[in-house]
Structures are given as C-alpha cells and as structure tokens.
Design a protein around this motif. Structure first.
Motif, PDB file in Angstrom:
ATOM      1  N   GLY A   1      27.164 -65.650  -6.729  1.00 47.11           N
ATOM      2  CA  GLY A   1      28.256 -65.143  -8.063  1.00 47.11           C
ATOM      3  C   GLY A   1      27.853 -65.016  -9.163  1.00 47.11           C
ATOM      4  N   PHE A   2      26.784 -64.584  -8.912  1.00 44.61           N
ATOM      5  CA  PHE A   2      26.293 -63.960 -10.326  1.00 44.61           C
ATOM      6  C   PHE A   2      27.251 -62.767 -10.929  1.00 44.61           C
ATOM      7  CE2 PHE A   2      23.308 -62.085  -7.115  1.00 44.61           C
ATOM      8  CZ  PHE A   2      23.873 -60.688  -7.491  1.00 44.61           C
ATOM      9  N   ASP A   3      28.110 -61.458 -10.418  1.00 45.44           N
ATOM     10  CA  ASP A   3      28.298 -60.221 -10.767  1.00 45.44           C
ATOM     11  C   ASP A   3      30.143 -60.898 -11.282  1.00 45.44           C
ATOM     12  OD1 ASP A   3      28.555 -58.161 -11.312  1.00 45.44           O
ATOM     13  OD2 ASP A   3      29.549 -57.694  -9.868  1.00 45.44           O
ATOM     14  N   GLY A   4      30.130 -62.544 -11.151  1.00 42.99           N
ATOM     15  CA  GLY A   4      30.960 -63.021 -12.193  1.00 42.99           C
ATOM     16  C   GLY A   4      30.733 -64.010 -12.968  1.00 42.99           C
TER      17      GLY A   4
ATOM     18  N   LEU B   1      30.096 -60.008  -5.800  1.00 45.98           N
ATOM     19  CA  LEU B   1      31.343 -60.615  -6.704  1.00 45.98           C
ATOM     20  C   LEU B   1      31.778 -61.823  -5.648  1.00 45.98           C
ATOM     21  CD1 LEU B   1      33.087 -60.750  -9.300  1.00 45.98           C
ATOM     22  CD2 LEU B   1      34.705 -59.595  -8.794  1.00 45.98           C
ATOM     23  N   PHE B   2      32.674 -61.379  -4.464  1.00 39.37           N
ATOM     24  CA  PHE B   2      33.506 -62.298  -3.757  1.00 39.37           C
ATOM     25  C   PHE B   2      32.439 -62.110  -2.426  1.00 39.37           C
ATOM     26  CE2 PHE B   2      36.471 -59.005  -5.694  1.00 39.37           C
ATOM     27  CZ  PHE B   2      37.354 -59.724  -6.219  1.00 39.37           C
TER      28      PHE B   2
ATOM     29  N   LYS C   1      26.930 -54.500 -13.383  1.00 38.64           N
ATOM     30  CA  LYS C   1      27.569 -54.480 -14.379  1.00 38.64           C
ATOM     31  C   LYS C   1      26.644 -55.684 -15.325  1.00 38.64           C
ATOM     32  CE  LYS C   1      30.581 -52.345 -17.972  1.00 38.64           C
ATOM     33  NZ  LYS C   1      31.225 -51.749 -18.217  1.00 38.64           N
ATOM     34  N   ALA C   2      27.241 -56.795 -14.660  1.00 29.66           N
ATOM     35  CA  ALA C   2      26.556 -58.206 -15.558  1.00 29.66           C
ATOM     36  C   ALA C   2      25.854 -58.601 -15.429  1.00 29.66           C
ATOM     37  CB  ALA C   2      27.595 -59.251 -14.266  1.00 29.66           C
ATOM     38  N   VAL C   3      24.274 -58.207 -14.547  1.00 29.76           N
ATOM     39  CA  VAL C   3      23.089 -58.537 -14.794  1.00 29.76           C
ATOM     40  C   VAL C   3      22.586 -57.317 -15.549  1.00 29.76           C
ATOM     41  CG1 VAL C   3      21.154 -57.847 -13.084  1.00 29.76           C
ATOM     42  CG2 VAL C   3      23.148 -59.452 -12.716  1.00 29.76           C
ATOM     43  N   ASN C   4      22.845 -56.727 -15.729  1.00 34.37           N
ATOM     44  CA  ASN C   4      22.475 -54.908 -16.408  1.00 34.37           C
ATOM     45  C   ASN C   4      23.245 -55.735 -17.941  1.00 34.37           C
ATOM     46  OD1 ASN C   4      21.076 -52.976 -15.066  1.00 34.37           O
ATOM     47  ND2 ASN C   4      22.796 -52.610 -13.958  1.00 34.37           N
TER      48      ASN C   4
ATOM     49  N   GLU D   1      29.982 -74.414  -9.274  1.00 32.85           N
ATOM     50  CA  GLU D   1      31.615 -74.100 -10.544  1.00 32.85           C
ATOM     51  C   GLU D   1      31.929 -73.103 -10.573  1.00 32.85           C
ATOM     52  OE1 GLU D   1      31.431 -75.295 -14.976  1.00 32.85           O
ATOM     53  OE2 GLU D   1      29.717 -77.000 -14.362  1.00 32.85           O
ATOM     54  N   PHE D   2      31.326 -71.709 -10.366  1.00 32.94           N
ATOM     55  CA  PHE D   2      31.802 -70.353  -9.914  1.00 32.94           C
ATOM     56  C   PHE D   2      32.148 -70.367  -8.557  1.00 32.94           C
ATOM     57  CE2 PHE D   2      31.541 -65.784  -8.509  1.00 32.94           C
ATOM     58  CZ  PHE D   2      33.158 -65.290  -9.859  1.00 32.94           C
TER      59      PHE D   2
END
Length: 570
Positions: free
Chosen positions: A272-275, A411-412, A301-304, A364-365
């Motif tokens: 879920g890290f991309d969220g 994400l999903f 993109k979230a990690v970058n 939680e996510f």
C-alpha cells in the motif's frame, strides 16, 4: 557430400556456430523467416538441443525472447534476415540492455560488396545498435579456413559470456552469399551428428563469487540507524538480492518492495505504499535516517517523492555492476555488487517501534482502501486489480504493462511475495504481450497480463505468438478508453488538446482482433463477472483475453482518494 562443397559452406559455417552456442548453455531460439538467414535457420532447425520458436514480426519476436531470458537469466538467441528486419529488434534491445536482460542477436547480412549501392534489403548493419550492445562481432563471409572457423566458434562463447556477465545484448552479424541451401543429404548427416552431440554437452566450469563483504565503517553506519528503510525496485535474476530479507531482519527495517522486485513475503515487507506515501505529511512521519536502495529506479511516484524529501538522509545505492541506477539523483554512496552481500553477526539499533509504525500505517491504509474498492458500474481499474490479485494463485506469474497497470498494482493490489515481472528498463508500452508470451514459454507456469487498451493495441502482432503458449495465460485488458495515464499530468487541463493528442481513444474492436487471431475473448462489464470468469480462464490452457470495460473518470477519482489518505496520528 562434404562441408567444403560450395552449396554446403554457409550451412556448415552456421552449424559450427550453433553447436558452440549449445555448448555455452543457450536453450531457446526465436526465428523470424527470411531468405538471407536461411543458413542460420537451417542450422538451428537441424539441432535437436534447441527449442525453436517462430515469430513472423521481428519486433514481437525480440520481445518474446526478452521475456524468456527475463525469467531464466539465460540468453535467448534471435535470428533474422537482412535489412529492416534487424532494425525492428531495436526497442527490445534498448529494454534488454537497460533492464539487464541477456539476449543474442544473429543477423544475416548482404556481403560487403553489396553495401552502399542501393541493393535490395541492404542497410548498414555494422554496430547498428550503437552503445546498446555489450558485444558486437562481424563474422565475415563463410570460409573453410581452420583459424576462421575457430574464431567463429570463439565468437559464440564470447557472445554468451558477455551477454551474461554484462547483463545485456550481444550482436553477431553474418554476411552470406548464395547458395544458402545445403545438399539435403548433408543436412540429414548434420542432423544425425547434432543429435549425438546434444545428448552429452560439454560440462562448463562453475564460476562465481559466493559473497560480497563490506568493512567495519559500513556496518557501523548501518547498525547505528534508528529508522532504516530498504527500498527495492524491479530486479533481474542477475541482481542476486536474496540477502535483502536477512538484512532487513538484522536491522529491523521495513522493506518497500515494488512489483517486479521478487522480494519474498515477510513481516518486513510493506504493502500500500503507493497510496500512503503520496501525502507529504505521511512521508514526514515515516522519514528515515538511513535508506538502502536495490534494483532499478523505483516505479512509484510516491516512493520517488519520498526519496527526494529524504535527500538530506544518508542514501546508499547498491547496484548491479553493469547498471548505474540513481534516477532521483539522491544517493550519497554507491556500491557495485557483484555477489550477494555477506551479513555478519550484527544487531541494529532501530527504534523498537519503527517497524511497528510502518505496519500500523499499512493496516490503516488497507482498511481505508477497502472502503473505496466496492462493486460499482462502471467498474474501476482498481476494483479489477483488487479482485484479480485476491484470487490469483501463488504458482502463477503476473506481467504488468507500463503506464497505469504497473502503478495500480502497488496502489490497489495484494502482490506480496508473488512472481511479478515488468519491463522497466526503458519503460515503454511496446512489446508487452510478446514479452508475456516469452515469460509463459520460459516459466511453464500459468500467467496473467494486466494491460491497458492502448498498450494492447500497440502489440497486437504479439497475438501471432499465441500458438507457442502451452499453459493458461489470461490477458486482462483494462479498457478505459485511451491513455488515461496522462490525466496525472498538467496537460490534462488543456481540454481542447488533451483528448485528441494525449488520451487518444481508439475505435478498434478488441473482440474482433481476438477472433482474427483465433483467440478466446470474454467481455466483462459488471463487477460480479470478474472472479468467476477469471477463475475459469486461468484453468484453461492457451491464451485468453478478458476485456474489462472500466470507467476512466471513476478510476481516477478512486486513485485520488487513496493518494489523499492521511495517517491517523493518535
């Protein structure tokens, strides 16, 4: 009939080379039909030690070979005729080199005296791929000289060993003059000799470095970290990162393992890290004091963005010796790994709540995400991902197309510990179907391809390779009406230009294309159809297309909702 008779020279020359490739461990060859390449094609056809595959479109053939080599780490050979046939390999050559995948290209060519004179099917093939190859050799025209033949056999060994050692593409160019076809009796004689030879290939010496050791200062930096994080991008078999989980265990570090990283499931891997990493406040709360990076540049993109926000934090990039990876320009130290990292008896100083905090946020996510992944009409891309990954068996592989699918899995989807593959060297949408068919042939496992409608249409010639597939392969087409990945970009706001020039919805009928290729097609328009259809298709051998009609607006709305998730700090 003897090998030195004029009509047998080109075939025997090719036979010597093919035998040497076999001795070096090459197992698969993908051949595209052509006249000038007849000696090479017949030499492979006469050798029972190779599994032969036919691809009439050279671009598709090359991506199929890429997929085969991607899973095994053993180079696949490619054979094509002269001219633009060879040029069609270029996209796969770029992807192979940048993703560290070994391939061997064997191109037939016109003799040098035809070049530069406007002769048909004649282009400059010498080093045509420029710096994208790790080895190039022009074999010269066939001759019976003993030294020339030994040089040719050595070139086969060089091609294989360089492709593996340097994780890239070797190219050997073969100029041939007519006649191409050998005497049939001589061909049969060679076939018989090859059959005897293929029973007992010469054993190769095992080589390799068992472990890579680092000094005291390095380990002192690692064990002193209170908030260490490990990030693993897509990898190849040559990366040899089996030590990552033991390292995380020693340091009590969370692992952000992207789809394609091939990191096994453990209590350290985070989903879920991309969220949840998209929100800057969340990133600040989870800010590390040491980041260790492995594999290719992260897709997310979230990690970058996280790497960029942590640019003052010590970032150590562990790289394959042949690929310098730091697309974010944030690493402070770079270590070239040519073997698995040896981990001594160490105990890290991580905060005892550090890993627990990541796991709490993950939970939680996921709870938050479940509230958005509900059945609806139109179906959303995210809902398809959630249902497919929920029901996917662990003995199946998944290939993710570029654009949204490779991001939507993070994400999903639930992908922890699953066998997932991506083409992230150059990250193009070309050749995705063909690569997946190569993976299916090589792994001999059931497979799933998650692909958008534009990428599917871009590689429909890959469907011509479907006859090579013996295992179930389900191609899940997320038909959301065009290239919706561009909705993430500012150009989406230029409404009068966006639709025609960027999203580019197409009118092609995927069902009709499938019928033209004699491939099973099922249309999904309601959420309750997804699991029953997928469960049925994944049990049937061969290629099946499962076209899911999804809503572009609804899918984007769902992504934005998850990207805006905020951690509960209480």
């Amino acid at each position: 009939m003897q090998e030195n008779e004029p009509q047998n020279v080109a075939f025997y020359w090719s036979t010597l080379f093919v035998r040497s490739l076999f001795e070096e461990g090459v197992q698969h060859v993908v051949i595209s039909p052509g006249s000038r390449s007849t000696p090479l094609t017949l030499a492979f056809s006469a050798h029972s030690g190779f599994t032969k595959h036919i691809g009439i479109d050279e671009r598709s053939a090359a991506f199929m070979a890429l997929g085969m080599a991607k899973s095994s780490g053993i180079p696949t050979a490619l054979v094509c005729t002269s001219g633009t046939a060879l040029a069609n390999y270029f996209p796969a050559v770029v992807e192979a080199t940048q993703s560290g995948t070994p391939l061997i290209i064997l191109s037939a060519d016109r003799p040098s005296h035809y070049r530069g004179l406007g002769s048909s099917q004649t282009i400059d093939q010498l080093k045509i791929f420029g710096n994208y190859t790790v080895f190039f050799h022009d074999a010269g025209e066939p001759d019976g000289n003993d030294r020339s033949q030994k040089r040719l056999q050595l070139a086969a060994a060089q091609a294989v060993q360089e492709a593996i050692a340097k994780s890239g593409v070797a190219h050997i160019n073969f100029p041939f003059s007519k006649p191409f076809e050998p005497d049939i009796r001589f061909l049969k004689q060679v076939e018989l000799e090859n059959k005897k030879r293929s029973r007992k290939p010469s054993p190769k010496y095992a080589q390799g470095i068992s472990s890579f050791e680092m000094g005291r200062i390095f380990w002192s930096d690692l064990i002193s970290a209170e908030k260490p994080v490990i990030i693993v991008g897509p990898t190849t078999p040559a990366d040899r990162l089996e030590f990552v989980t033991p390292l995380a265990r020693a340091l009590e570090a969370p692992i952000i393992a992207e789809p394609g990283s091939q990191v096994p499931s453990s209590r350290h891997t985070i989903q879920g890290f991309d969220g949840f990493m998209k929100n800057p406040d969340n990133s600040e709360m989870l800010k590390a004091d040491l980041i260790m990076r492995f594999g290719q540049q992260p897709v997310s993109k979230a990690v970058n963005q996280y790497l960029d926000r942590c640019k003052e934090v010590m970032q150590i990039s562990f790289m394959n010796p042949n690929n310098w990876i730091d697309g974010s320009l944030t690493s402070h130290k770079q270590i070239s790994l040519n073997a698995p990292l040896h981990i001594p008896e160490i105990t890290g100083a991580a905060d005892k709540n550090w890993l627990k905090k990541w796991k709490k946020v993950e939970k939680e996510f996921k709870t938050f995400r479940e509230g958005y992944l509900h059945p609806s009409t139109p179906i959303t891309d995210g809902y398809v991902f959630s249902k497919i990954t929920e029901t996917q068996s662990k003995n199946a592989f998944t290939m993710l197309s570029n654009s949204f699918p490779v991001r939507d899995m993070s994400l999903f989807g639930e992908f922890d510990g699953k066998d997932i593959h991506v083409n992230r060297g150059a990250a193009g949408i070309d050749g995705i179907i063909s690569t997946t068919i190569g993976l299916s042939v090589s792994t001999e496992k059931p497979g799933i391809l998650m692909i958008g409608d534009i990428a599917f249409l871009h590689d429909t010639n890959g469907l011509l390779l479907a006859k090579e597939v013996n295992q179930p392969l389900v191609i899940v087409v997320l038909n959301n009406g065009g290239g919706t990945i561009f909705r993430m970009l500012p150009v989406h706001k230029i409404k009068d230009k966006y639709n025609a020039y960027f999203e580019t919805p197409q009118k092609a009928k995927i069902a009709t294309l499938c019928r033209a290729h004699n491939i099973d097609h099922t249309l999904i328009s309601r959420p309750e159809q997804i699991i029953p259809t997928f469960d049925k298709l994944i049990e049937r051998k061969g290629v099946h297309v499962m076209e899911c009609i999804t809503g572009a607006d609804e899918s984007m709305s769902q992504r934005h909702a998850l990207w805006n998730f905020k951690i509960n700090r209480s």
